[in-house]
Motif scaffolding. Structure first.
Motif, short mmCIF file in Angstrom:
data_model
loop_
_atom_site.label_atom_id
_atom_site.label_comp_id
_atom_site.label_asym_id
_atom_site.label_seq_id
_atom_site.Cartn_x
_atom_site.Cartn_y
_atom_site.Cartn_z
N ILE A 178 27.25 79.31 63.37
CA ILE A 178 27.70 80.34 64.32
C ILE A 178 26.63 81.42 64.46
O ILE A 178 26.28 81.83 65.58
N ALA A 179 26.10 81.87 63.31
CA ALA A 179 25.05 82.90 63.36
C ALA A 179 23.83 82.39 64.10
O ALA A 179 23.21 83.12 64.89
N GLY A 180 23.48 81.13 63.88
CA GLY A 180 22.35 80.54 64.59
C GLY A 180 22.59 80.48 66.09
O GLY A 180 21.68 80.71 66.90
N ALA A 181 23.84 80.19 66.48
CA ALA A 181 24.18 80.16 67.91
C ALA A 181 24.07 81.55 68.52
O ALA A 181 23.62 81.70 69.67
N ILE A 182 24.50 82.56 67.77
CA ILE A 182 24.39 83.94 68.26
C ILE A 182 22.92 84.30 68.50
O ILE A 182 22.56 84.86 69.55
N GLU A 183 22.07 83.96 67.54
CA GLU A 183 20.64 84.24 67.69
C GLU A 183 20.05 83.47 68.87
O GLU A 183 19.30 84.04 69.68
N MET A 184 20.42 82.21 69.00
CA MET A 184 19.91 81.39 70.09
C MET A 184 20.32 81.96 71.45
O MET A 184 19.49 82.05 72.37
N GLY A 218 32.95 82.59 73.46
CA GLY A 218 33.44 83.83 72.87
C GLY A 218 32.34 84.79 72.48
O GLY A 218 32.31 85.95 72.92
N TYR A 219 31.41 84.31 71.65
CA TYR A 219 30.32 85.19 71.23
C TYR A 219 29.34 85.47 72.36
O TYR A 219 28.76 86.56 72.44
N GLY A 220 29.18 84.49 73.24
CA GLY A 220 28.29 84.71 74.38
C GLY A 220 28.74 85.86 75.25
O GLY A 220 27.94 86.69 75.70
N ALA A 221 30.06 85.94 75.49
CA ALA A 221 30.59 87.05 76.28
C ALA A 221 30.34 88.39 75.60
O ALA A 221 30.02 89.39 76.26
N MET A 222 30.49 88.41 74.29
CA MET A 222 30.24 89.65 73.55
C MET A 222 28.78 90.06 73.64
O MET A 222 28.46 91.25 73.75
N ILE A 223 27.89 89.08 73.62
CA ILE A 223 26.46 89.39 73.72
C ILE A 223 26.12 89.90 75.12
O ILE A 223 25.39 90.90 75.27
N VAL A 224 26.63 89.25 76.14
CA VAL A 224 26.37 89.68 77.52
C VAL A 224 26.83 91.12 77.71
O VAL A 224 26.14 91.93 78.34
N ASP A 225 27.98 91.47 77.18
CA ASP A 225 28.54 92.81 77.34
C ASP A 225 28.02 93.80 76.29
O ASP A 225 28.44 94.96 76.29
N ARG A 226 27.12 93.34 75.42
CA ARG A 226 26.62 94.16 74.30
C ARG A 226 27.81 94.74 73.51
O ARG A 226 27.80 95.91 73.10
N ASP A 279 30.13 94.55 64.31
CA ASP A 279 30.54 93.17 64.10
C ASP A 279 29.27 92.35 63.83
O ASP A 279 28.16 92.77 64.19
N TRP A 280 29.42 91.16 63.23
CA TRP A 280 28.21 90.41 62.94
C TRP A 280 27.51 89.90 64.19
O TRP A 280 26.32 89.55 64.13
N VAL A 281 28.19 89.91 65.35
CA VAL A 281 27.52 89.55 66.59
C VAL A 281 26.39 90.54 66.91
O VAL A 281 25.50 90.24 67.71
N ALA A 282 26.40 91.69 66.25
CA ALA A 282 25.34 92.69 66.45
C ALA A 282 23.98 92.16 66.02
O ALA A 282 22.96 92.76 66.38
N LEU A 283 23.94 91.06 65.28
CA LEU A 283 22.62 90.49 64.95
C LEU A 283 21.87 90.14 66.23
O LEU A 283 20.62 90.08 66.23
N ALA A 284 22.60 89.92 67.34
CA ALA A 284 21.97 89.61 68.62
C ALA A 284 21.10 90.76 69.13
O ALA A 284 20.19 90.54 69.92
N SER A 285 21.41 91.97 68.70
CA SER A 285 20.65 93.13 69.19
C SER A 285 19.16 93.03 68.85
O SER A 285 18.32 93.56 69.58
N GLY A 286 18.83 92.33 67.77
CA GLY A 286 17.42 92.22 67.37
C GLY A 286 16.58 91.50 68.38
O GLY A 286 15.43 91.90 68.65
N ALA A 287 17.09 90.44 68.98
CA ALA A 287 16.31 89.69 69.96
C ALA A 287 16.02 90.53 71.20
O ALA A 287 14.92 90.47 71.76
N PHE A 288 16.98 91.34 71.63
CA PHE A 288 16.76 92.20 72.78
C PHE A 288 15.78 93.32 72.48
O PHE A 288 14.91 93.63 73.29
N LYS A 289 15.87 93.88 71.28
CA LYS A 289 14.93 94.93 70.90
C LYS A 289 13.51 94.38 70.81
O LYS A 289 12.55 95.02 71.24
N ASP A 290 13.39 93.18 70.24
CA ASP A 290 12.07 92.55 70.14
C ASP A 290 11.45 92.30 71.52
O ASP A 290 10.24 92.32 71.70
N ALA A 291 12.33 92.08 72.53
CA ALA A 291 11.86 91.82 73.89
C ALA A 291 11.67 93.12 74.71
O ALA A 291 11.34 93.05 75.89
N GLY A 292 11.92 94.24 74.06
CA GLY A 292 11.77 95.52 74.74
C GLY A 292 12.90 95.84 75.70
O GLY A 292 12.73 96.60 76.65
#
Length: 293
Positions: A178-184, A218-226, A279-292
């Motif tokens: 699941i965590a890998g999917a969030i990062e992907m 589910g997690y994809g929607a959370m990532i899209v909406d930050r 929430d642990w979906v916040a790990l997704a924030s790193g990829a966006f920060k790395d991309a500026g």
């Protein structure tokens, strides 16, 4: 119906205990923070003052606590003695497989069966009883507890044999994936945004075709909406689980570079504490920060 003990009324434990009450079980509840269990008392639960009081001789106690230290502190000699010969301790927690095996061996000294039964479900899925359970331990004990799991949260129950640690190995694999999917998804959505695509359209196309599954939708929607601060499953607990994944991988000499990455992402989220109630979906924030972004 028999009386069931339930220890640990958190975000996930509450709907499961509530479902058991609705199913007609008598439930004795112990929770370290008593006030969290008071609404369940109003529904008929009996609140007790110690883990031992949640147990009945030859009965069943379900535990759902945060980590290995918590379950070890609860399930000691007094607890096992209170359950006694023929009793069953069902651990719904995500813990180390090694800890599960140690507890199982300890419980056998008192004639108690330990069944690992970690939960695959967020709280809303548990409440709707559409979660999944993986179980391992004594065959007769597993048969006895299956109706409880189905009444509490599980649409399906998967049996992984008699080694009490097996269920937790699979639970850790599932959480890692699941965590890998969030990062992907985070990396893919960042790439879409950097190239001028409308991210929601990307999400809708992918999750309705190639990646049509609850995790991606589910997690994809959370990532899209930050939507990072809906703490159904906290970043701190996610980090705990990734630490357990890597611990288990190290002991079995299994390289897991992606697990190292998501562990690092979660460590950053927890260390910086920039997202309230992350929430642990916040790990997704790193990829966006790395991309500026």
């Amino acid at each position: 119906m028999e009386t069931i003990g339930f220890i640990g009324i958190g975000n996930l434990g509450y709907p499961i205990a509530e479902n058991l009450l609705k199913a007609g079980y008598k439930v004795k509840i112990y929770n370290r923070t008593r006030v969290k269990a008071l609404p369940l008392e109003a529904q008929g639960a009996v609140l007790v003052n110690s883990p031992e009081e949640a147990a009945e001789k030859g009965g069943i106690v379900l535990t759902l606590v945060s980590d290995d230290a918590a379950i070890t502190s609860i399930a000691g000699d007094a607890f096992a003695a209170a359950l006694g010969n023929g009793g069953i301790h069902v651990s719904l927690s995500t813990i180390s497989p090694d800890t599960a095996r140690v507890l199982a061996a300890h419980h056998k000294e008192y004639g108690v069966h330990y069944v690992g039964a970690p939960i695959f479900a967020r709280p809303e899925a548990a409440a709707a009883k559409v979660g999944n359970a993986v179980i391992s331990g004594n065959a007769a004990a597993k048969e006895r507890i299956k109706p409880l799991l189905e009444a509490g949260f599980a649409k399906r129950v998967f049996d992984l044999g008699e080694d009490e640690g097996n269920a937790n190995v699979l639970k850790l694999i599932g959480n890692f994936m699941i965590a890998g999917a969030i990062e992907m998804m985070a990396e893919g959505f960042a790439l879409a945004e950097k190239n001028g695509l409308e991210v929601k359209a990307v999400y809708e196309m992918l999750t309705s075709t190639l990646f049509a599954s609850p995790v991606f939708s589910g997690y994809g929607a959370m990532i899209v909406d930050r939507k990072y601060n809906v703490p159904s499953f906290s970043a701190a607990l996610g980090l705990k689980d990734m630490n357990l994944v890597l611990q288990t991988a190290s002991r079995s000499h299994t390289p897991m570079p992606l697990a190292n990455l998501v562990q690092s992402r979660l460590t950053t989220v927890v260390a910086k504490n920039e997202i309230p109630e992350a929430d642990w979906v916040a790990l997704a924030s790193g990829a966006f920060k790395d991309a500026g972004i």
